[in-house]
Design a protein around this motif. Sequence first.
Motif, PDB file in Angstrom:
ATOM      1  N   PHE A 186       5.498  -6.283  -3.958  1.00  0.00           N
ATOM      2  CA  PHE A 186       5.249  -6.165  -2.524  1.00  0.00           C
ATOM      3  C   PHE A 186       4.009  -5.306  -2.247  1.00  0.00           C
ATOM      4  O   PHE A 186       3.809  -4.842  -1.135  1.00  0.00           O
ATOM      5  N   GLY A 187       3.209  -5.095  -3.297  1.00  0.00           N
ATOM      6  CA  GLY A 187       1.924  -4.429  -3.099  1.00  0.00           C
ATOM      7  C   GLY A 187       2.003  -2.917  -3.014  1.00  0.00           C
ATOM      8  O   GLY A 187       1.069  -2.273  -2.529  1.00  0.00           O
ATOM      9  N   CYS A 188       3.105  -2.340  -3.484  1.00  0.00           N
ATOM     10  CA  CYS A 188       3.227  -0.883  -3.450  1.00  0.00           C
ATOM     11  C   CYS A 188       2.630  -0.275  -4.707  1.00  0.00           C
ATOM     12  O   CYS A 188       2.435  -0.943  -5.718  1.00  0.00           O
ATOM     13  N   ARG A 189       2.337   1.030  -4.629  1.00  0.00           N
ATOM     14  CA  ARG A 189       1.962   1.793  -5.811  1.00  0.00           C
ATOM     15  C   ARG A 189       3.239   2.474  -6.283  1.00  0.00           C
ATOM     16  O   ARG A 189       3.927   3.133  -5.482  1.00  0.00           O
ATOM     17  N   THR A 190       3.586   2.319  -7.546  1.00  0.00           N
ATOM     18  CA  THR A 190       4.892   2.773  -8.020  1.00  0.00           C
ATOM     19  C   THR A 190       4.760   3.911  -9.021  1.00  0.00           C
ATOM     20  O   THR A 190       3.889   3.904  -9.887  1.00  0.00           O
ATOM     21  N   VAL A 191       5.642   4.885  -8.875  1.00  0.00           N
ATOM     22  CA  VAL A 191       5.682   6.041  -9.759  1.00  0.00           C
ATOM     23  C   VAL A 191       7.095   6.150 -10.321  1.00  0.00           C
ATOM     24  O   VAL A 191       8.072   6.158  -9.561  1.00  0.00           O
ATOM     25  N   GLY A 231       0.791  -1.222   0.000  1.00  0.00           N
ATOM     26  CA  GLY A 231       0.000   0.000   0.000  1.00  0.00           C
ATOM     27  C   GLY A 231       0.821   1.268   0.000  1.00  0.00           C
ATOM     28  O   GLY A 231       0.275   2.364  -0.184  1.00  0.00           O
ATOM     29  N   GLU A 232       2.127   1.150   0.179  1.00  0.00           N
ATOM     30  CA  GLU A 232       2.956   2.361   0.202  1.00  0.00           C
ATOM     31  C   GLU A 232       3.207   2.876  -1.220  1.00  0.00           C
ATOM     32  O   GLU A 232       3.107   2.145  -2.199  1.00  0.00           O
TER      33      GLU A 232
END
Lengths: 341, 341
Positions: free
Chosen positions: B170-175, B147-148
């Motif tokens: 790992f479930g992160c949002r990536t930019v 979620g990070e």
Amino acid sequence: MTEPNRQITLKSRPQSHPTLENFALSTAPTPVPGPAEFLVQNLFLSIEPVTRSYIHENKNHSSPVPLGGVIRSFSAGRVVTSRHPDFTEGMHVVGQFGWQEYALSDGQDVRTVDVSEFPLPLHLGVLGTSGLSAWYGLLHVGRPKAGEVVVVSTAAGSVGSAAGQIANQFGCRTVAIAGSEEKARLCKSAYGFSKAINYKNVPEGIGAAVKRACPHGVDIYFDNVGGATLDAILPQLRPGGRVVICGTIANELSPEKSLGPRVERSLLIARARMEGFVILDHLALFPAGLKDLCGWVRDGRLQYREDILAGLENAPAALLRMLSGQNSGKQLVQLNWPRPR
Amino acid sequence: MTEPNRQITLKSRPQSHPTLENFALSTAPTPVPGPAEFLVQNLFLSIEPVTRSYIHENKNHSSPVPLGGVIRSFSAGRVVTSRHPDFTEGMHVVGQFGWQEYALSDGQDVRTVDVSEFPLPLHLGVLGTSGLSAWYGLLHVGRPKAGEVVVVSTAAGSVGSAAGQIANQFGCRTVAIAGSEEKARLCKSAYGFSKAINYKNVPEGIGAAVKRACPHGVDIYFDNVGGATLDAILPQLRPGGRVVICGTIANELSPEKSLGPRVERSLLIARARMEGFVILDHLALFPAGLKDLCGWVRDGRLQYREDILAGLENAPAALLRMLSGQNSGKQLVQLNWPRPR
């Protein structure tokens, strides 16, 4: 309780450094506790560097004190009226009650303190957020190992002096940076630092002075000031070094004045870590920290000094005194009861 | 083995950015292995941003390449002659063999690689220090939580593209931040970033562009560049944010040009951590990292690109090409065997 409540309030926001003119002595009705509330009579105010940030409008970890609002700070007092089941009259308490004679509380984030062994003011200093900041910052952020070199700025202050002594107990070699010859002496004689630098008397520059004191580099820099001292120490970090950002009092709060040497390359070269913390995030660890700190104060391993001014009306002067480094040890203001006429 | 050994050596130190004139194509006798040594014939050179630091005289995590010395870099090759018990002729190996056709080795810090499943060049990129830097830097330094929000610079590069894809797993949002429209598209289509910013086309500034992509702030910034991008992201860190300093390619290497906004207050306000690492410190973790990386490449979850130029003599041009961002994916140089006449 029909007595008026004297308060120090924010009259105007400082442009850079606060002055006495930014504060006003105001009077408000003393509040009356509702259900599950209690009234605290403040006995000691904690004078804290963070106040400088609270009264600015700049981004901070806490919202700014509004104009006309009571100055935010920790203080210690006693419960004088209570409708709260857990706080009874006569109890001693510590909380963010602000610069005022009386404060209303619902008990949130308030801790009761036992003054039978340690006098009330200690619970604002070495057994309060000062000692806890040193304990948490050094042990949880810095994570010292025996034999490491630990440098501490504002080392004669309430946080710095505790950080140095805790580092010593963990087998580190400690180097103090302080703002006068007298403080530098105190750092060695009372607080057990191996070396002490008076940063106001280093013709060769603070960087060279640190290098002389730490010829093989610095493992942990416990930083209460930021600014030029940090700039000088960062390139002297040993591999795996840590910078604990506890305070930034040397920083201008105006961003346009806040250029400094870039840090990312120093951090990369040293594989170093630089980390900020705010002690109020870690309330859950306070019992563990206080257990350690009380034990060390009890057996004399943790020395401390207090610097106490009298009178609510002197709180602004006490703040300026501390910001200019004229205090030695924890700066407090003791409220006069009964009030002087 | 009487063949001459062609090498790229350091002719002069660059003042700021390296140019072709800083390098020379030299010839030396091909060395002959002594006891417990072996000779490697290089097949692929890894072209690395860190080379820019190695050829400077500035302080670095590694000593500078001496004038006249072979340029330091990883490369992949095969053992052609051996008097070492663990390395036999025909084995494929990866090590810091430098920009030359042949290198002598005692096996220290050399790893043998199996090319039956993954072709040799992959062991310099996604299965080499690029992938390992992403793996270690993101997971061990950044420590992402589901979620990070994770922002990655040079996101279309060999390290950045892997960091983004691992964060996604790992479930992160990536930019992504990349240097062209094409790379920004690739970051989304091939590497699965949620958003991608072409930093060369942000009229509102990189800070505003990041703010638009991350309206609630940034949890982890995986930084391969430093400089203005770092400056813009630091004040946007969420509480407990982390900056992983993997590279500082946007920094001038000359200290006098290296002023930037002070960081300590941003780190304090966000209770953030900024930490540099050097992947070569963590050789002991390579097997664990390679196990993960091989698994992800095998099942298609870790995409990669390679950008291969031919000929030892083109290694300096390949370096300049990469430093100016003209490559896409891992920049390699394939050595020509047999040599062109």
